[in-house]
Design a protein around this motif. Structure first.
Motif, PDB file in Angstrom:
ATOM      1  N   TYR A 159       0.827  -1.204   0.000  1.00  0.00           N
ATOM      2  CA  TYR A 159       0.000   0.000   0.000  1.00  0.00           C
ATOM      3  C   TYR A 159       0.866   1.262   0.000  1.00  0.00           C
ATOM      4  N   THR A 160       1.907   1.282   0.814  1.00  0.00           N
ATOM      5  CA  THR A 160       2.793   2.447   0.875  1.00  0.00           C
ATOM      6  C   THR A 160       3.512   2.661  -0.449  1.00  0.00           C
ATOM      7  N   THR A 161       3.975   1.579  -1.077  1.00  0.00           N
ATOM      8  CA  THR A 161       4.662   1.694  -2.362  1.00  0.00           C
ATOM      9  C   THR A 161       3.732   2.233  -3.439  1.00  0.00           C
ATOM     10  N   VAL A 162       2.513   1.688  -3.506  1.00  0.00           N
ATOM     11  CA  VAL A 162       1.561   2.135  -4.524  1.00  0.00           C
ATOM     12  C   VAL A 162       1.176   3.586  -4.309  1.00  0.00           C
ATOM     13  N   THR A 163       0.901   3.980  -3.074  1.00  0.00           N
ATOM     14  CA  THR A 163       0.524   5.377  -2.826  1.00  0.00           C
ATOM     15  C   THR A 163       1.680   6.335  -3.095  1.00  0.00           C
ATOM     16  N   THR A 164       2.912   5.896  -2.806  1.00  0.00           N
ATOM     17  CA  THR A 164       4.069   6.754  -3.100  1.00  0.00           C
ATOM     18  C   THR A 164       4.224   6.956  -4.600  1.00  0.00           C
ATOM     19  N   ILE A 165       4.128   5.867  -5.367  1.00  0.00           N
ATOM     20  CA  ILE A 165       4.241   5.985  -6.831  1.00  0.00           C
ATOM     21  C   ILE A 165       3.108   6.835  -7.376  1.00  0.00           C
ATOM     22  N   TRP A 166       1.906   6.659  -6.849  1.00  0.00           N
ATOM     23  CA  TRP A 166       0.765   7.432  -7.312  1.00  0.00           C
ATOM     24  C   TRP A 166       0.946   8.919  -7.009  1.00  0.00           C
ATOM     25  N   SER A 167       1.437   9.240  -5.825  1.00  0.00           N
ATOM     26  CA  SER A 167       1.624  10.653  -5.493  1.00  0.00           C
ATOM     27  C   SER A 167       2.738  11.283  -6.336  1.00  0.00           C
ATOM     28  N   ILE A 168       3.793  10.511  -6.630  1.00  0.00           N
ATOM     29  CA  ILE A 168       4.856  11.032  -7.514  1.00  0.00           C
ATOM     30  C   ILE A 168       4.293  11.281  -8.904  1.00  0.00           C
ATOM     31  N   GLU A 169       3.465  10.355  -9.402  1.00  0.00           N
ATOM     32  CA  GLU A 169       2.851  10.531 -10.719  1.00  0.00           C
ATOM     33  C   GLU A 169       1.950  11.764 -10.739  1.00  0.00           C
ATOM     34  N   GLN A 170       1.168  11.955  -9.712  1.00  0.00           N
ATOM     35  CA  GLN A 170       0.292  13.119  -9.638  1.00  0.00           C
ATOM     36  C   GLN A 170       1.101  14.420  -9.583  1.00  0.00           C
ATOM     37  N   ASP A 171       2.189  14.419  -8.826  1.00  0.00           N
ATOM     38  CA  ASP A 171       3.040  15.611  -8.757  1.00  0.00           C
ATOM     39  C   ASP A 171       3.668  15.931 -10.106  1.00  0.00           C
ATOM     40  N   LEU A 172       4.098  14.897 -10.831  1.00  0.00           N
ATOM     41  CA  LEU A 172       4.681  15.130 -12.159  1.00  0.00           C
ATOM     42  C   LEU A 172       3.635  15.655 -13.139  1.00  0.00           C
ATOM     43  N   ILE A 173       2.429  15.111 -13.072  1.00  0.00           N
ATOM     44  CA  ILE A 173       1.359  15.599 -13.949  1.00  0.00           C
ATOM     45  C   ILE A 173       1.048  17.053 -13.629  1.00  0.00           C
ATOM     46  N   ASN A 174       0.951  17.396 -12.342  1.00  0.00           N
ATOM     47  CA  ASN A 174       0.692  18.784 -11.960  1.00  0.00           C
ATOM     48  C   ASN A 174       1.820  19.707 -12.400  1.00  0.00           C
ATOM     49  N   LEU A 175       3.068  19.233 -12.285  1.00  0.00           N
ATOM     50  CA  LEU A 175       4.204  20.047 -12.721  1.00  0.00           C
ATOM     51  C   LEU A 175       4.161  20.286 -14.224  1.00  0.00           C
ATOM     52  N   MET A 176       3.869  19.239 -14.998  1.00  0.00           N
ATOM     53  CA  MET A 176       3.796  19.410 -16.451  1.00  0.00           C
ATOM     54  C   MET A 176       2.665  20.347 -16.842  1.00  0.00           C
ATOM     55  N   MET A 177       1.509  20.193 -16.209  1.00  0.00           N
ATOM     56  CA  MET A 177       0.384  21.051 -16.552  1.00  0.00           C
ATOM     57  C   MET A 177       0.656  22.507 -16.179  1.00  0.00           C
ATOM     58  N   SER A 178       1.219  22.723 -15.005  1.00  0.00           N
ATOM     59  CA  SER A 178       1.475  24.108 -14.601  1.00  0.00           C
ATOM     60  C   SER A 178       2.577  24.728 -15.449  1.00  0.00           C
ATOM     61  N   THR A 179       3.588  23.932 -15.836  1.00  0.00           N
ATOM     62  CA  THR A 179       4.635  24.459 -16.713  1.00  0.00           C
ATOM     63  C   THR A 179       4.066  24.817 -18.073  1.00  0.00           C
ATOM     64  N   PHE A 180       3.228  23.929 -18.622  1.00  0.00           N
ATOM     65  CA  PHE A 180       2.616  24.210 -19.917  1.00  0.00           C
ATOM     66  C   PHE A 180       1.748  25.464 -19.848  1.00  0.00           C
ATOM     67  N   LEU A 181       0.945  25.585 -18.787  1.00  0.00           N
ATOM     68  CA  LEU A 181       0.096  26.765 -18.669  1.00  0.00           C
ATOM     69  C   LEU A 181       0.920  28.032 -18.453  1.00  0.00           C
ATOM     70  N   PHE A 182       2.042  27.909 -17.747  1.00  0.00           N
ATOM     71  CA  PHE A 182       2.912  29.072 -17.559  1.00  0.00           C
ATOM     72  C   PHE A 182       3.500  29.522 -18.893  1.00  0.00           C
ATOM     73  N   VAL A 183       4.009  28.568 -19.671  1.00  0.00           N
ATOM     74  CA  VAL A 183       4.583  28.909 -20.982  1.00  0.00           C
ATOM     75  C   VAL A 183       3.503  29.442 -21.910  1.00  0.00           C
ATOM     76  N   LEU A 184       2.318  28.825 -21.872  1.00  0.00           N
ATOM     77  CA  LEU A 184       1.218  29.306 -22.708  1.00  0.00           C
ATOM     78  C   LEU A 184       0.809  30.721 -22.307  1.00  0.00           C
ATOM     79  N   GLY A 185       0.837  31.005 -21.011  1.00  0.00           N
ATOM     80  CA  GLY A 185       0.518  32.352 -20.560  1.00  0.00           C
ATOM     81  C   GLY A 185       1.547  33.372 -21.010  1.00  0.00           C
ATOM     82  N   ILE A 186       2.818  32.969 -21.056  1.00  0.00           N
ATOM     83  CA  ILE A 186       3.850  33.898 -21.540  1.00  0.00           C
ATOM     84  C   ILE A 186       3.705  34.132 -23.035  1.00  0.00           C
ATOM     85  N   VAL A 187       3.495  33.031 -23.787  1.00  0.00           N
ATOM     86  CA  VAL A 187       3.402  33.159 -25.242  1.00  0.00           C
ATOM     87  C   VAL A 187       2.146  33.919 -25.643  1.00  0.00           C
TER      88      VAL A 187
END
Length: 112
Positions: free
Chosen positions: A18-46
């Motif tokens: 359970y701990t391993t799965v939740t850790t991997i899931w939270s890392i995946e969610q953090d990476l998705i949030n980072l990619m989305m916020s980076t894309f929106l930041f770049v889109l906002g600049i452009v």
């Protein structure tokens, strides 16, 4: 006593999975949030009103260069200028002779 030991081992394995799965899931969610916020930041600049004109000009410049590069396709025959010298930008490509132009030497088999 043995039943308690088996239960404890199974509980430990369950908690580890359970701990391993939740850790991997939270890392995946953090990476998705980072990619989305980076894309929106770049889109906002452009898409900022100050940056729209330079972005359009840069896109036009890149597309124009690609179009002109494909449109002028230099041939090897036209690489020689009017004065007999090579034109600028033309590359010398070595040509492999045709198989018919190879001469047969003396080391061929002859039927006597």
């Amino acid at each position: 006593m043995l039943l308690y030991l088996v239960y404890s081992v199974l509980e430990a394995i369950s908690n580890a999975v359970y701990t391993t799965v939740t850790t991997i899931w939270s890392i995946e969610q953090d990476l998705i949030n980072l990619m989305m916020s980076t894309f929106l930041f770049v889109l906002g600049i452009v898409c900022h009103p100050i940056m729209v004109i330079p972005t359009l000009l840069g896109g036009y410049y890149i597309l124009r260069n690609c179009w002109y590069r494909r449109a002028k396709n230099p041939r090897l025959d036209s690489s020689v200028g009017g004065d007999g010298g090579l034109m600028a930008g033309a590359r010398q490509v070595p040509r492999i002779p045709s198989y018919r132009s190879f001469t047969v030497g003396n080391d061929t088999f002859k039927d006597d």
